[in-house]
Motif scaffolding. Structure first.
Motif, PDB file in Angstrom:
ATOM      1  N   ALA A 237       3.179  -9.890   3.594  1.00 45.41           N
ATOM      2  CA  ALA A 237       4.010  -8.896   2.917  1.00 45.41           C
ATOM      3  C   ALA A 237       5.385  -8.890   3.574  1.00 45.41           C
ATOM      4  O   ALA A 237       5.551  -9.334   4.717  1.00 45.41           O
ATOM      5  CB  ALA A 237       3.384  -7.511   3.004  1.00 45.41           C
ATOM      6  N   LEU A 238       6.366  -8.390   2.846  1.00 44.40           N
ATOM      7  CA  LEU A 238       7.688  -8.152   3.389  1.00 44.40           C
ATOM      8  C   LEU A 238       7.834  -6.658   3.668  1.00 44.40           C
ATOM      9  O   LEU A 238       7.679  -5.837   2.761  1.00 44.40           O
ATOM     10  CB  LEU A 238       8.773  -8.593   2.410  1.00 44.40           C
ATOM     11  CG  LEU A 238       9.015 -10.090   2.255  1.00 44.40           C
ATOM     12  CD1 LEU A 238       9.964 -10.352   1.086  1.00 44.40           C
ATOM     13  CD2 LEU A 238       9.587 -10.689   3.534  1.00 44.40           C
ATOM     14  N   VAL A 239       8.090  -6.319   4.908  1.00 44.12           N
ATOM     15  CA  VAL A 239       8.416  -4.945   5.260  1.00 44.12           C
ATOM     16  C   VAL A 239       9.922  -4.874   5.450  1.00 44.12           C
ATOM     17  O   VAL A 239      10.494  -5.629   6.237  1.00 44.12           O
ATOM     18  CB  VAL A 239       7.702  -4.505   6.554  1.00 44.12           C
ATOM     19  CG1 VAL A 239       8.105  -3.071   6.905  1.00 44.12           C
ATOM     20  CG2 VAL A 239       6.198  -4.607   6.394  1.00 44.12           C
ATOM     21  N   VAL A 240      10.566  -4.011   4.697  1.00 46.02           N
ATOM     22  CA  VAL A 240      12.012  -3.833   4.802  1.00 46.02           C
ATOM     23  C   VAL A 240      12.276  -2.573   5.606  1.00 46.02           C
ATOM     24  O   VAL A 240      11.869  -1.479   5.214  1.00 46.02           O
ATOM     25  CB  VAL A 240      12.670  -3.739   3.416  1.00 46.02           C
ATOM     26  CG1 VAL A 240      14.170  -3.457   3.558  1.00 46.02           C
ATOM     27  CG2 VAL A 240      12.444  -5.016   2.628  1.00 46.02           C
ATOM     28  N   GLY A 392      -2.170  -5.246   7.357  1.00 44.06           N
ATOM     29  CA  GLY A 392      -1.715  -4.208   8.275  1.00 44.06           C
ATOM     30  C   GLY A 392      -0.261  -3.831   8.097  1.00 44.06           C
ATOM     31  O   GLY A 392       0.356  -3.269   9.009  1.00 44.06           O
ATOM     32  N   ALA A 393       0.300  -4.094   6.923  1.00 40.23           N
ATOM     33  CA  ALA A 393       1.743  -3.924   6.727  1.00 40.23           C
ATOM     34  C   ALA A 393       2.191  -2.476   6.876  1.00 40.23           C
ATOM     35  O   ALA A 393       3.227  -2.198   7.491  1.00 40.23           O
ATOM     36  CB  ALA A 393       2.142  -4.458   5.352  1.00 40.23           C
ATOM     37  N   ASP A 394       1.443  -1.531   6.339  1.00 38.17           N
ATOM     38  CA  ASP A 394       1.853  -0.127   6.425  1.00 38.17           C
ATOM     39  C   ASP A 394       1.841   0.365   7.867  1.00 38.17           C
ATOM     40  O   ASP A 394       2.751   1.078   8.302  1.00 38.17           O
ATOM     41  CB  ASP A 394       0.955   0.743   5.556  1.00 38.17           C
ATOM     42  CG  ASP A 394       1.223   0.556   4.073  1.00 38.17           C
ATOM     43  OD1 ASP A 394       2.399   0.541   3.680  1.00 38.17           O
ATOM     44  OD2 ASP A 394       0.253   0.407   3.306  1.00 38.17           O
ATOM     45  N   ASP A 395       0.788   0.011   8.623  1.00 36.07           N
ATOM     46  CA  ASP A 395       0.726   0.412  10.029  1.00 36.07           C
ATOM     47  C   ASP A 395       1.868  -0.202  10.820  1.00 36.07           C
ATOM     48  O   ASP A 395       2.502   0.468  11.654  1.00 36.07           O
ATOM     49  CB  ASP A 395      -0.611  -0.011  10.639  1.00 36.07           C
ATOM     50  CG  ASP A 395      -1.784   0.798  10.095  1.00 36.07           C
ATOM     51  OD1 ASP A 395      -1.546   1.915   9.579  1.00 36.07           O
ATOM     52  OD2 ASP A 395      -2.926   0.320  10.180  1.00 36.07           O
ATOM     53  N   PHE A 396       2.145  -1.492  10.566  1.00 39.31           N
ATOM     54  CA  PHE A 396       3.265  -2.141  11.239  1.00 39.31           C
ATOM     55  C   PHE A 396       4.563  -1.400  10.948  1.00 39.31           C
ATOM     56  O   PHE A 396       5.366  -1.139  11.852  1.00 39.31           O
ATOM     57  CB  PHE A 396       3.393  -3.603  10.788  1.00 39.31           C
ATOM     58  CG  PHE A 396       4.635  -4.287  11.295  1.00 39.31           C
ATOM     59  CD1 PHE A 396       4.625  -4.960  12.497  1.00 39.31           C
ATOM     60  CD2 PHE A 396       5.823  -4.222  10.573  1.00 39.31           C
ATOM     61  CE1 PHE A 396       5.780  -5.567  12.984  1.00 39.31           C
ATOM     62  CE2 PHE A 396       6.982  -4.824  11.045  1.00 39.31           C
ATOM     63  CZ  PHE A 396       6.956  -5.495  12.252  1.00 39.31           C
ATOM     64  N   ALA A 397       4.781  -1.074   9.676  1.00 45.66           N
ATOM     65  CA  ALA A 397       6.034  -0.438   9.273  1.00 45.66           C
ATOM     66  C   ALA A 397       6.240   0.890   9.992  1.00 45.66           C
ATOM     67  O   ALA A 397       7.336   1.172  10.506  1.00 45.66           O
ATOM     68  CB  ALA A 397       6.045  -0.240   7.761  1.00 45.66           C
ATOM     69  N   ARG A 398       5.208   1.716  10.033  1.00 46.33           N
ATOM     70  CA  ARG A 398       5.338   3.019  10.687  1.00 46.33           C
ATOM     71  C   ARG A 398       5.650   2.866  12.171  1.00 46.33           C
ATOM     72  O   ARG A 398       6.543   3.535  12.713  1.00 46.33           O
ATOM     73  CB  ARG A 398       4.066   3.831  10.486  1.00 46.33           C
ATOM     74  CG  ARG A 398       3.946   4.464   9.103  1.00 46.33           C
ATOM     75  CD  ARG A 398       2.776   5.427   9.037  1.00 46.33           C
ATOM     76  NE  ARG A 398       1.497   4.709   9.062  1.00 46.33           N
ATOM     77  CZ  ARG A 398       0.844   4.325   7.963  1.00 46.33           C
ATOM     78  NH1 ARG A 398       1.361   4.584   6.769  1.00 46.33           N
ATOM     79  NH2 ARG A 398      -0.310   3.699   8.049  1.00 46.33           N
ATOM     80  N   VAL A 419       7.293  -1.420   1.871  1.00 44.91           N
ATOM     81  CA  VAL A 419       6.484  -2.651   1.900  1.00 44.91           C
ATOM     82  C   VAL A 419       6.515  -3.251   0.526  1.00 44.91           C
ATOM     83  O   VAL A 419       6.287  -2.567  -0.488  1.00 44.91           O
ATOM     84  CB  VAL A 419       5.028  -2.351   2.319  1.00 44.91           C
ATOM     85  CG1 VAL A 419       4.177  -3.613   2.253  1.00 44.91           C
ATOM     86  CG2 VAL A 419       4.989  -1.763   3.729  1.00 44.91           C
ATOM     87  N   THR A 420       6.803  -4.535   0.431  1.00 45.02           N
ATOM     88  CA  THR A 420       6.952  -5.182  -0.853  1.00 45.02           C
ATOM     89  C   THR A 420       6.515  -6.640  -0.773  1.00 45.02           C
ATOM     90  O   THR A 420       6.175  -7.136   0.314  1.00 45.02           O
ATOM     91  CB  THR A 420       8.414  -5.083  -1.363  1.00 45.02           C
ATOM     92  OG1 THR A 420       8.513  -5.560  -2.690  1.00 45.02           O
ATOM     93  CG2 THR A 420       9.349  -5.856  -0.461  1.00 45.02           C
TER      94      THR A 420
END
Length: 429
Positions: A237-240, A392-398, A419-420
């Motif tokens: 995923a791409l986390v911006v 794990g994209a949401d956890d990484f982002a936070r 996340v996109t």
């Protein structure tokens, strides 16, 4: 009966179907478009210099809906700005709003289309809604230009007019034309008009118009040329990360942006003067002979900024973009990350368009396990993308934004994330 061809139709995907149906009505009274933001994966300040980029759209953007009026007014409501403006169809603003107001983009689009197609442009009531972060580097301003243009082109039947199609037969040429709408330059026989004051190219417009879901696209510019594409890893995923430092293109920020842009013109001017050539872009100069890069380096020797700017362009356009696509095609995520790190290094050292905030976001992302991370867009603020495991994209982002906000409390409250994955191109609704 054969339906009229439309320059707005996308060659593949759901947009093609939507526009094929809409094209049958030459001048519909109601139209609507969704225009996504974009992520410049690689290709920092290369497009207007005739280089190449690696691009994707995101799944957020502007929704622009319009109903035709019987007079020569544009009544435009932005639900984000919580404001309605009224302009004349030629783009003139009776309220004389200050430079930097969002109405400037409406004035630019209306003024250019009126100058090029005065008898066809129609008045309209327009509503703009958006879930795209503003001044965050995802080119919300260019998305507004594209959305307004697509709406007014369709509403006036301009997109199916033979005169328009002679210059703008498809979406790639449309991306070029809308780039000139924004920067004020002429396009073929379509005379230039007042732009927004920035000397940019058509990368953003091309990404929004030509994106393909789930893929990264390699484009070269001046003219726009599709080169290659690669599937974005299914498990990624791409986390911006939005830094909270607004990537504005007005005031002093516009001057800093234009310095980067104009430096490419300065290098090209030195090249053409020394070689007695007439190459239109820096990319054309580089491609003119095997020895051109060495000659260019000689011509900028002694000017520290031009030296760094030239090296950044050469490395980014000629090496980094194609190498990164090759690494993704081979499934070598580690190598992809190494190449992206090199791009970020040259942005910091050569372009000089990074802030402490965007640089630290990149470093934190890599420290926290991102496969790759890079700032993108005009620079001087904005956002950073990080490629991470999708699960794990949401956890990484936070965790990423929390760590960043601790280090930069002055802008931490404005920092956010999304996340996109690579999304679809602009399409009718």
């Amino acid at each position: 009966m054969t339906e009229p061809r439309s320059a707005l139709a996308h060659p593949e995907g759901p947009a093609a179907t939507a526009q094929a149906a809409g094209a049958a009505t030459a001048r519909p009274d109601r139209v609507g478009w969704f225009v996504p933001g974009r992520v410049e994966v690689l290709g920092k300040h290369t497009d207007y210099a005739g280089g190449r980029s690696l691009l994707a759209a995101v799944d957020r953007g502007h929704t622009v809906e319009a109903t035709a009026r019987d007079d020569d007014l544009l009544r435009v409501t932005s639900t984000i700005a919580r404001e309605t403006i009224v302009l004349r169809l030629d783009g003139e603003d009776p309220a004389h709003r200050a430079p930097g107001h969002w109405s400037g983009y409406v004035r630019t689009v209306a003024g250019r289309l009126h100058a090029n197609f005065p008898e066809q442009l129609r008045g309209a009531d327009i509503t703009i809604e958006s879930d795209l972060p503003l001044a965050a580097g995802m080119s919300s301003s260019s998305a507004l230009v594209v959305g307004l243009s697509m709406t007014l082109l369709e509403l006036g039947g301009i997109a199916t007019d033979p005169r328009f199609l002679a210059e703008v037969p498809d979406r790639e040429r449309l991306g070029e034309y809308l780039g000139t709408v924004e920067n004020g330059q002429s396009y073929g026989t379509l005379a230039g008009h007042r732009g927004v004051g920035t000397f940019g190219g058509s990368e953003d417009h091309t990404a929004m118009l030509c994106a393909r879901e789930g893929r990264l696209l390699q484009y070269a510019f001046c003219p726009v040329r599709f080169e290659e594409q690669v599937d974005f890893p299914e498990d990624a995923a791409l986390v911006v990360g939005v830094s909270g430092v607004q990537a504005e293109k007005t005031g002093a920020a516009k001057d800093r942006y234009n310095r980067v842009s104009m430096s490419a013109r300065e290098i090209l001017g030195r090249w053409n003067g020394a070689t007695h050539r007439d190459d239109p872009t820096l990319g054309d100069a580089v491609a003119s002979s095997p020895g051109a890069p060495a000659r260019l380096r000689t011509l900028v020797e002694g000017d520290a900024y031009l030296e760094g700017r030239l090296e950044q362009f050469l490395v980014e356009s000629e090496l980094i973009v194609p190498m990164a696509l090759k690494a993704l095609r081979a499934g070598d995520v580690r190598e992809f990350g190494r190449i992206v790190d090199l791009s970020q290094y040259h942005a910091e050292k050569g372009l000089g368009n990074q802030t402490p905030e965007t640089m630290r976001l990149c470093t934190l992302a890599r420290m926290m396990g991102a496969h790759a991370a890079s700032a993108f867009g005009a620079g001087f603020g904005g956002s950073v993308w990080a490629m991470v495991d999708r699960a794990g994209a949401d956890d990484f982002a936070r965790e990423w934004i929390d760590a960043y906000a601790e280090e930069f409390p002055a802008v931490g409250d404005a920092a956010t994330w999304l996340v996109t994955r690579p999304g679809a191109a602009a399409h009718g609704i």
